[in-house]
Motif scaffolding. Structure first.
Motif, mmCIF file in Angstrom:
data_model
loop_
_atom_site.group_PDB
_atom_site.id
_atom_site.type_symbol
_atom_site.label_atom_id
_atom_site.label_comp_id
_atom_site.label_asym_id
_atom_site.label_seq_id
_atom_site.Cartn_x
_atom_site.Cartn_y
_atom_site.Cartn_z
ATOM 1 N N UNK A 160 0.839 -1.199 0.000
ATOM 2 C CA UNK A 160 0.000 0.000 0.000
ATOM 3 C C UNK A 160 0.883 1.261 0.000
ATOM 4 N N UNK A 161 1.890 1.278 0.868
ATOM 5 C CA UNK A 161 2.782 2.445 0.951
ATOM 6 C C UNK A 161 3.545 2.651 -0.363
ATOM 7 N N UNK A 162 3.968 1.529 -0.953
ATOM 8 C CA UNK A 162 4.687 1.560 -2.220
ATOM 9 C C UNK A 162 3.810 2.161 -3.322
ATOM 10 N N UNK A 163 2.553 1.704 -3.387
ATOM 11 C CA UNK A 163 1.632 2.179 -4.420
ATOM 12 C C UNK A 163 1.302 3.652 -4.209
ATOM 13 N N UNK A 164 1.119 4.023 -2.934
ATOM 14 C CA UNK A 164 0.773 5.414 -2.626
ATOM 15 C C UNK A 164 1.887 6.346 -3.082
ATOM 16 N N UNK A 165 3.117 5.909 -2.854
ATOM 17 C CA UNK A 165 4.274 6.694 -3.260
ATOM 18 C C UNK A 165 4.269 6.955 -4.770
ATOM 19 N N UNK A 166 3.728 5.973 -5.504
ATOM 20 C CA UNK A 166 3.687 6.108 -6.972
ATOM 21 C C UNK A 166 2.454 6.863 -7.434
ATOM 22 N N UNK A 167 1.646 7.343 -6.461
ATOM 23 C CA UNK A 167 0.462 8.118 -6.834
ATOM 24 C C UNK A 167 -0.781 7.285 -7.067
ATOM 25 N N UNK A 168 -0.713 5.974 -6.779
ATOM 26 C CA UNK A 168 -1.886 5.109 -6.950
ATOM 27 C C UNK A 168 -2.862 5.379 -5.808
ATOM 28 N N UNK A 169 -4.179 5.397 -6.122
ATOM 29 C CA UNK A 169 -5.136 5.799 -5.090
ATOM 30 C C UNK A 169 -5.804 4.615 -4.380
ATOM 31 N N UNK A 170 -5.303 3.396 -4.568
ATOM 32 C CA UNK A 170 -5.909 2.229 -3.903
ATOM 33 C C UNK A 170 -5.860 2.406 -2.386
#
Ligand code: DC
Length: 227
Positions: A160-170
Protein backbone atom coordinates in the motif's frame (compact mmCIF):
# COMPACT_ATOMS: atom_id res chain seq x y z
CA UNK A 1 29.92 -33.49 -7.32
CA UNK A 2 28.20 -30.40 -8.65
CA UNK A 3 30.15 -29.25 -11.71
CA UNK A 4 28.18 -26.06 -12.27
CA UNK A 5 30.17 -22.90 -12.83
CA UNK A 6 27.39 -20.64 -11.65
CA UNK A 7 25.71 -20.06 -8.31
CA UNK A 8 21.96 -19.69 -8.00
CA UNK A 9 20.04 -18.37 -5.05
CA UNK A 10 16.30 -19.03 -5.32
CA UNK A 11 13.99 -16.78 -3.33
CA UNK A 12 10.33 -17.76 -3.38
CA UNK A 13 7.37 -16.55 -1.38
CA UNK A 14 4.08 -14.67 -1.56
CA UNK A 15 3.62 -11.15 -2.97
CA UNK A 16 4.90 -8.36 -0.75
CA UNK A 17 7.19 -10.48 1.45
CA UNK A 18 10.08 -8.25 0.44
CA UNK A 19 11.61 -10.66 -2.07
CA UNK A 20 12.43 -8.16 -4.81
CA UNK A 21 13.79 -5.41 -2.56
CA UNK A 22 15.95 -7.80 -0.56
CA UNK A 23 17.06 -9.81 -3.60
CA UNK A 24 18.06 -6.65 -5.47
CA UNK A 25 20.26 -5.43 -2.59
CA UNK A 26 21.77 -8.86 -1.99
CA UNK A 27 22.56 -9.31 -5.69
CA UNK A 28 24.36 -6.01 -5.74
CA UNK A 29 26.40 -6.86 -2.66
CA UNK A 30 27.33 -10.31 -3.99
CA UNK A 31 27.89 -9.19 -7.59
CA UNK A 32 25.16 -11.52 -8.89
CA UNK A 33 22.45 -10.79 -11.41
CA UNK A 34 19.03 -10.13 -9.90
CA UNK A 35 16.29 -11.84 -11.90
CA UNK A 36 12.73 -10.84 -11.08
CA UNK A 37 10.64 -13.60 -12.68
CA UNK A 38 7.34 -12.01 -11.65
CA UNK A 39 8.09 -9.37 -14.30
CA UNK A 40 7.88 -12.10 -16.96
CA UNK A 41 4.37 -13.12 -15.92
CA UNK A 42 3.47 -9.45 -15.72
CA UNK A 43 4.75 -8.98 -19.28
CA UNK A 44 2.50 -11.81 -20.49
CA UNK A 45 -0.45 -10.35 -18.54
CA UNK A 46 0.26 -6.92 -20.00
CA UNK A 47 0.36 -8.26 -23.54
CA UNK A 48 -2.93 -10.18 -23.15
CA UNK A 49 -4.61 -7.10 -21.68
CA UNK A 50 -3.32 -4.93 -24.52
CA UNK A 51 -4.96 -7.36 -26.94
CA UNK A 52 -8.24 -7.28 -25.01
CA UNK A 53 -7.88 -10.94 -24.03
CA UNK A 54 -9.15 -12.37 -20.72
CA UNK A 55 -5.89 -13.44 -19.01
CA UNK A 56 -7.56 -16.42 -17.36
CA UNK A 57 -8.91 -17.90 -20.63
CA UNK A 58 -6.37 -20.57 -21.60
CA UNK A 59 -7.86 -21.22 -25.03
CA UNK A 60 -7.59 -17.52 -25.93
CA UNK A 61 -4.19 -16.92 -24.36
CA UNK A 62 -2.43 -19.92 -25.91
CA UNK A 63 -2.67 -18.99 -29.63
CA UNK A 64 -1.54 -15.43 -28.89
CA UNK A 65 1.71 -16.63 -27.34
CA UNK A 66 2.96 -17.20 -30.90
CA UNK A 67 2.86 -13.44 -31.42
CA UNK A 68 4.66 -12.66 -28.19
CA UNK A 69 8.36 -12.32 -27.52
CA UNK A 70 9.38 -11.62 -23.93
CA UNK A 71 12.98 -10.64 -23.29
CA UNK A 72 15.05 -9.58 -20.32
CA UNK A 73 17.84 -7.03 -20.78
CA UNK A 74 20.25 -5.79 -18.20
CA UNK A 75 21.33 -2.17 -18.23
CA UNK A 76 23.87 -1.44 -15.48
CA UNK A 77 22.67 -4.73 -13.96
CA UNK A 78 19.12 -3.35 -13.74
CA UNK A 79 16.53 -5.64 -15.29
CA UNK A 80 14.42 -4.38 -18.18
CA UNK A 81 11.51 -6.36 -19.58
CA UNK A 82 10.67 -6.17 -23.25
CA UNK A 83 7.44 -7.20 -24.92
CA UNK A 84 7.98 -7.54 -28.66
CA UNK A 85 10.86 -5.09 -28.39
CA UNK A 86 8.96 -2.52 -26.31
CA UNK A 87 10.34 -1.73 -22.85
CA UNK A 88 7.37 -2.29 -20.51
CA UNK A 89 9.36 -2.27 -17.24
CA UNK A 90 7.45 0.74 -15.91
CA UNK A 91 4.01 -0.21 -17.21
CA UNK A 92 3.66 -3.62 -15.57
CA UNK A 93 3.50 -2.43 -11.96
CA UNK A 94 -0.19 -1.52 -11.75
CA UNK A 95 -2.82 -3.39 -9.70
CA UNK A 96 -4.56 -4.34 -12.95
CA UNK A 97 -1.45 -5.98 -14.36
CA UNK A 98 -0.73 -7.66 -10.99
CA UNK A 99 -4.05 -9.43 -11.27
CA UNK A 100 -3.56 -10.27 -14.96
CA UNK A 101 -0.12 -11.71 -14.11
CA UNK A 102 -1.60 -13.85 -11.36
CA UNK A 103 -4.20 -15.17 -13.81
CA UNK A 104 -1.83 -16.01 -16.67
CA UNK A 105 0.60 -17.58 -14.20
CA UNK A 106 -2.01 -20.26 -13.43
CA UNK A 107 -1.87 -21.47 -17.05
CA UNK A 108 0.61 -24.32 -17.68
CA UNK A 109 1.11 -23.14 -21.25
CA UNK A 110 2.34 -19.76 -20.00
CA UNK A 111 4.64 -21.37 -17.41
CA UNK A 112 6.17 -23.53 -20.16
CA UNK A 113 6.51 -20.49 -22.41
CA UNK A 114 8.67 -18.71 -19.79
CA UNK A 115 10.62 -21.71 -18.52
CA UNK A 116 13.65 -21.78 -20.85
CA UNK A 117 14.19 -18.05 -20.59
CA UNK A 118 14.59 -18.37 -16.81
CA UNK A 119 16.82 -21.45 -16.97
CA UNK A 120 19.08 -19.98 -19.64
CA UNK A 121 19.86 -16.90 -17.55
CA UNK A 122 20.86 -19.04 -14.57
CA UNK A 123 23.07 -21.23 -16.73
CA UNK A 124 25.04 -18.22 -17.92
CA UNK A 125 25.16 -16.06 -14.78
CA UNK A 126 25.37 -16.24 -11.01
CA UNK A 127 21.84 -15.20 -10.08
CA UNK A 128 19.51 -14.34 -7.31
CA UNK A 129 16.19 -15.26 -8.82
CA UNK A 130 12.90 -14.47 -7.14
CA UNK A 131 9.48 -15.87 -7.88
CA UNK A 132 7.06 -18.55 -6.70
CA UNK A 133 8.46 -21.79 -8.11
CA UNK A 134 12.17 -21.11 -8.52
CA UNK A 135 13.37 -23.54 -5.84
CA UNK A 136 10.74 -26.14 -6.68
CA UNK A 137 10.55 -26.11 -10.50
CA UNK A 138 12.79 -23.66 -12.36
CA UNK A 139 16.12 -24.14 -10.55
CA UNK A 140 15.72 -27.24 -8.38
CA UNK A 141 19.53 -27.42 -8.33
CA UNK A 142 19.93 -23.94 -6.75
CA UNK A 143 22.63 -24.04 -4.09
CA UNK A 144 20.57 -21.80 -1.81
CA UNK A 145 16.77 -21.79 -1.51
CA UNK A 146 14.92 -19.32 0.63
CA UNK A 147 11.18 -19.15 1.23
CA UNK A 148 10.46 -15.61 2.31
CA UNK A 149 7.19 -14.70 3.93
CA UNK A 150 5.39 -12.23 6.23
CA UNK A 151 1.80 -11.88 7.45
CA UNK A 152 -0.80 -10.80 4.83
CA UNK A 153 -1.48 -7.59 6.78
CA UNK A 154 2.18 -6.63 6.88
CA UNK A 155 2.66 -7.44 3.21
CA UNK A 156 -0.44 -5.40 2.28
CA UNK A 157 0.77 -2.46 4.37
CA UNK A 158 4.13 -2.46 2.58
CA UNK A 159 2.53 -2.73 -0.86
CA UNK A 160 0.00 0.00 0.00
CA UNK A 161 2.78 2.45 0.95
CA UNK A 162 4.69 1.56 -2.22
CA UNK A 163 1.63 2.18 -4.42
CA UNK A 164 0.77 5.41 -2.63
CA UNK A 165 4.27 6.69 -3.26
CA UNK A 166 3.69 6.11 -6.97
CA UNK A 167 0.46 8.12 -6.83
CA UNK A 168 -1.89 5.11 -6.95
CA UNK A 169 -5.14 5.80 -5.09
CA UNK A 170 -5.91 2.23 -3.90
CA UNK A 171 -6.93 1.99 -0.23
CA UNK A 172 -5.25 -0.31 2.29
CA UNK A 173 -8.39 -2.48 2.38
CA UNK A 174 -8.32 -2.87 -1.40
CA UNK A 175 -4.66 -3.79 -1.38
CA UNK A 176 -5.20 -6.35 1.40
CA UNK A 177 -8.15 -7.87 -0.44
CA UNK A 178 -6.10 -8.04 -3.66
CA UNK A 179 -3.20 -9.58 -1.80
CA UNK A 180 -5.40 -12.29 -0.29
CA UNK A 181 -6.96 -13.01 -3.67
CA UNK A 182 -3.54 -13.32 -5.31
CA UNK A 183 -2.22 -15.51 -2.47
CA UNK A 184 -5.20 -17.75 -2.93
CA UNK A 185 -4.68 -17.94 -6.74
CA UNK A 186 -0.96 -18.61 -6.36
CA UNK A 187 -1.33 -21.27 -3.65
CA UNK A 188 -4.25 -23.19 -5.09
CA UNK A 189 -3.42 -23.30 -8.79
CA UNK A 190 -2.67 -26.75 -10.17
CA UNK A 191 0.43 -25.66 -12.13
CA UNK A 192 3.48 -25.02 -9.92
CA UNK A 193 1.58 -23.71 -6.88
CA UNK A 194 3.37 -21.45 -4.45
CA UNK A 195 5.01 -23.63 -1.83
CA UNK A 196 8.37 -23.94 -0.14
CA UNK A 197 10.84 -26.46 -1.57
CA UNK A 198 11.65 -29.21 0.93
CA UNK A 199 15.22 -27.99 1.18
CA UNK A 200 14.31 -24.28 1.42
CA UNK A 201 15.08 -22.22 4.49
CA UNK A 202 11.91 -20.46 5.67
CA UNK A 203 12.37 -16.84 6.68
CA UNK A 204 9.54 -14.71 8.11
CA UNK A 205 10.23 -10.98 7.78
CA UNK A 206 7.20 -9.77 9.82
CA UNK A 207 8.27 -7.04 12.22
CA UNK A 208 11.76 -6.85 10.73
CA UNK A 209 13.26 -3.79 9.07
CA UNK A 210 14.59 -4.14 5.53
CA UNK A 211 18.16 -3.79 6.81
CA UNK A 212 17.64 -6.59 9.34
CA UNK A 213 16.24 -8.90 6.68
CA UNK A 214 19.12 -8.15 4.31
CA UNK A 215 21.72 -8.91 6.98
CA UNK A 216 19.98 -12.16 7.91
CA UNK A 217 19.69 -13.35 4.33
CA UNK A 218 23.19 -12.36 3.33
CA UNK A 219 24.58 -14.40 6.21
CA UNK A 220 22.42 -17.32 5.22
CA UNK A 221 23.62 -17.19 1.60
CA UNK A 222 27.28 -16.81 2.50
CA UNK A 223 27.07 -19.67 5.01
CA UNK A 224 25.63 -21.90 2.30
CA UNK A 225 28.00 -21.05 -0.54
CA UNK A 226 30.99 -20.85 1.75
CA UNK A 227 31.76 -17.20 0.93
O1 DC B 1 6.22 -11.25 -7.89
P1 DC B 1 5.12 -10.55 -8.68
O2 DC B 1 4.04 -9.96 -7.81
O3 DC B 1 5.66 -9.54 -9.65
O4 DC B 1 4.46 -11.72 -9.56
C1 DC B 1 3.36 -11.49 -10.40
C2 DC B 1 2.52 -12.76 -10.50
O5 DC B 1 3.25 -13.76 -11.20
C3 DC B 1 2.11 -13.38 -9.15
O6 DC B 1 0.72 -13.39 -9.01
C4 DC B 1 2.61 -14.79 -9.19
C5 DC B 1 3.17 -15.01 -10.54
N1 DC B 1 4.51 -15.62 -10.52
C6 DC B 1 4.58 -16.98 -10.66
O7 DC B 1 3.57 -17.65 -10.74
N2 DC B 1 5.80 -17.58 -10.71
C7 DC B 1 6.92 -16.86 -10.60
N3 DC B 1 8.11 -17.47 -10.65
C8 DC B 1 6.85 -15.46 -10.42
C9 DC B 1 5.62 -14.86 -10.38
Amino acid sequence: MDQRKTVAVAIDGPAGAGKSTIARILAKELGYLYVDTGALYRAVGYFMRSKGIDPSAAQKVEPLLQDLKVELRYVDREQKVLVNGEDVTGSIRTPEISMAASQVSALPVVRRFLFDLQQDIARENCVIMDGRDIGTVVLPWAQVKIFLTASAEERARRRYLELREKGDSSTYEEVLEDMKQRDHNDETRAAAPLRAAEDAVKVDTSGETLEESVVRLKKLVLDRIGG
